[in-house]
Scaffold this active site. Structure first.
Site, short mmCIF file in Angstrom:
data_model
loop_
_atom_site.label_atom_id
_atom_site.label_comp_id
_atom_site.label_asym_id
_atom_site.label_seq_id
_atom_site.Cartn_x
_atom_site.Cartn_y
_atom_site.Cartn_z
N SER A 95 -44.49 -26.84 54.35
CA SER A 95 -45.80 -26.35 53.95
C SER A 95 -46.92 -27.12 54.63
O SER A 95 -47.11 -27.00 55.85
CB SER A 95 -45.92 -26.40 52.43
OG SER A 95 -47.12 -25.82 51.99
N ASP A 236 -52.31 -22.40 54.78
CA ASP A 236 -51.46 -23.56 55.02
C ASP A 236 -50.26 -23.13 55.87
O ASP A 236 -50.20 -21.98 56.32
CB ASP A 236 -51.06 -24.24 53.72
CG ASP A 236 -50.12 -23.40 52.85
OD1 ASP A 236 -49.79 -22.26 53.23
OD2 ASP A 236 -49.70 -23.90 51.78
N ASP A 238 -46.98 -22.41 55.60
CA ASP A 238 -46.10 -21.28 55.29
C ASP A 238 -46.85 -20.15 54.60
O ASP A 238 -46.24 -19.23 54.07
CB ASP A 238 -44.92 -21.73 54.44
CG ASP A 238 -45.34 -22.37 53.12
OD1 ASP A 238 -46.47 -22.86 53.03
OD2 ASP A 238 -44.52 -22.40 52.17
N ASP A 240 -48.24 -19.56 51.87
CA ASP A 240 -48.19 -19.16 50.47
C ASP A 240 -49.48 -19.53 49.74
O ASP A 240 -49.64 -19.21 48.56
CB ASP A 240 -46.97 -19.76 49.75
CG ASP A 240 -46.98 -21.28 49.70
OD1 ASP A 240 -47.78 -21.90 50.42
OD2 ASP A 240 -46.16 -21.85 48.95
#
Length: 447
Positions: A95, A236, A238, A240
């Site tokens: 992440s 960010d 990834d 999510d």
């Protein structure tokens, strides 16, 4: 097994986490879940392809059919796990962590988080060296993105006309964003996207994508002002999580984004429940009350938010840390749905994001999270409670200590992973009370 954290697996490459550890965890995941098919995806980090290959090999060694999305976002893994009827999903990602970190996010059938008991079993099973089982294989499942795009486009409704700067941070967001923009355009959306740091590049030449850090925001703020857009969005690694900037370049605090998304959700689902964490909550609760909804508190953390959403039938759940969960997206978090819903809200209300944000900042000022390094978090929290609780109107322990004094309130909670106390202070329309509250708590905590 040092990379095992409370909700996922994450560690420093070559120290806590490597291909061998990833392979063993993947084998354990297959045994603990009993999954016959597992969705696999990875972010753009330079180490992620090799780690994903190790994860895939570990799953195949246990007879699992691996449905490989390739480079994708965590929310695409969630969606594909349910859409393809898989027994679980694994995302190789760290992440927003520094570039020398990596890890894994894990879910079971239907993209439901693993239970605490399953996580303990997974950690124990990762130490074993099981026999190889037949029948495993790897299949390309990257075409699932089209179904993901169609699903998201169906959730967000009409969008635009609006001009948006999108900063992918050289993470995984770029290709998915392009596919989503194309899908939205096909259903009539009027999106004019200005792309920034768009191409995935695991060396992160423009810095690790973590817009939650104040020092990482000025580049996006300046680009928003230079491009003359209505809104800025930064993701960010990834994707999510997404972070929003108004047309002046002003950063929107997390609780204000939750309030806007609650407003958008209740416009579509009148009277519904909205779940949120208790760190900073007045902006959210007041917005939900005005819109005729029902506020539900849940402890911070995706496991707790998702469980509360399912228990109360909530249409939306939000955390001030920029995790946003949607009932019609498997009660999972998404970084693509929030900014599109806010864009739709701007269109329906006729207000700019700067106008919407300025009202929230004026009516609900807050401190942002202030961290204190302490040797004994429990002792410090006891001292704060003994001093301030007698003056409070109410006391709540949903997640740490919350004290409500009527015109200002605080939340003080211990970190799950570090010797830190995290403080949030908010007030009703008086930023001076926020500053005074932080000063008073600082004296208590550090004293």
């Amino acid at each position: 097994m040092s990379p095992f954290k409370r909700y996922d697996i994450r560690g420093r490459l070559g120290v806590d986490f490597d291909d061998i550890v990833a392979h063993r965890i993947a084998q354990a995941f297959a045994r603990v879940t009993g999954a016959g098919a597992v969705v696999l995806a990875r972010d753009s980090r330079e180490s992620s392809p090799a780690l994903a290959q190790a994860v895939g090999a570990g799953l195949v060694a246990q007879g699992v059919r691996v449905l490989d999305l390739g480079l994708a976002g965590t929310e695409e893994m969630y969606f594909a796990t349910a859409h393809l009827g898989a027994g679980g999903g694994i995302m190789v990602t760290a992440s927003h962590n520094p570039r020398d970190y990596n890890g894994m996010k894990l879910v079971g059938p239907g993209a439901v988080p693993l239970s605490d008991a399953d996580f303990v079993r997974l950690k124990t099973a990762s130490a074993a060296d099981p026999d190889r089982l037949p029948g495993g294989c790897v299949q390309d499942a990257s075409a699932t993105r089209a179904a993901y795009v169609a699903h998201v486009a169906g959730l967000v409704g009409p969008v635009g006309p609006i001009r948006v700067l999108v900063n992918a941070g050289n993470g995984a967001a770029g290709p998915t964003l392009d596919a989503l923009a194309e899908g939205l355009a096909a259903q009539g959306a009027q999106l004019d996207l200005v792309r920034m740091h768009h191409d995935p590049d695991g060396s992160f030449p423009n810095g690790v994508p973590n817009p939650l850090l104040p020092e990482n925001r000025p580049a996006t703020e300046a680009a928003v002002r230079a491009a003359g857009v209505d809104m800025g969005v930064a993701f960010d690694g990834d994707f999510d999580r997404c972070f929003l900037f108004d047309g002046t370049g002003g950063f929107l605090d997390g609780e204000h984004v939750v309030a806007l998304l609650a407003q958008a959700a209740l416009a579509q689902h009148p009277g519904a429940a909205i779940v949120h964490d208790p760190r900073v909550l007045w902006a959210v609760q007041d917005t939900v009350a005005r819109a005729g909804g029902r506020s539900v508190l849940a402890p911070t953390g995706h496991v707790f938010l998702k469980a509360a959403m399912r228990e109360h039938g909530a249409v939306y759940g939000g955390e001030m840390s920029a995790h946003h969960y949607f009932r019609d997206f498997l009660c999972c978090d998404s970084g693509m749905i929030p900014w599109l819903l806010v864009a739709g809200l701007m269109g329906r209300t006729g207000h700019s994001l700067a106008d919407l944000a300025s009202r929230l900042r004026r009516d609900h000022p807050s401190s942002g999270e202030v961290n204190f390094t302490v040797p004994d978090a429990a002792a410090v929290m006891a001292r704060v409670r003994a001093t301030l609780a007698p003056q409070a109107r109410s006391e709540d322990w949903t997640d740490g200590l919350s004290l409500d004094f009527g015109d200002w309130r605080l939340n003080l909670r211990a970190s799950n992973t570090e010797p830190l106390l995290r403080l949030n202070v908010e007030a009703r329309g008086d930023a001076g009370l926020v500053a005074a509250g932080v000063a008073r708590l600082r004296a208590l905590i550090e004293g």
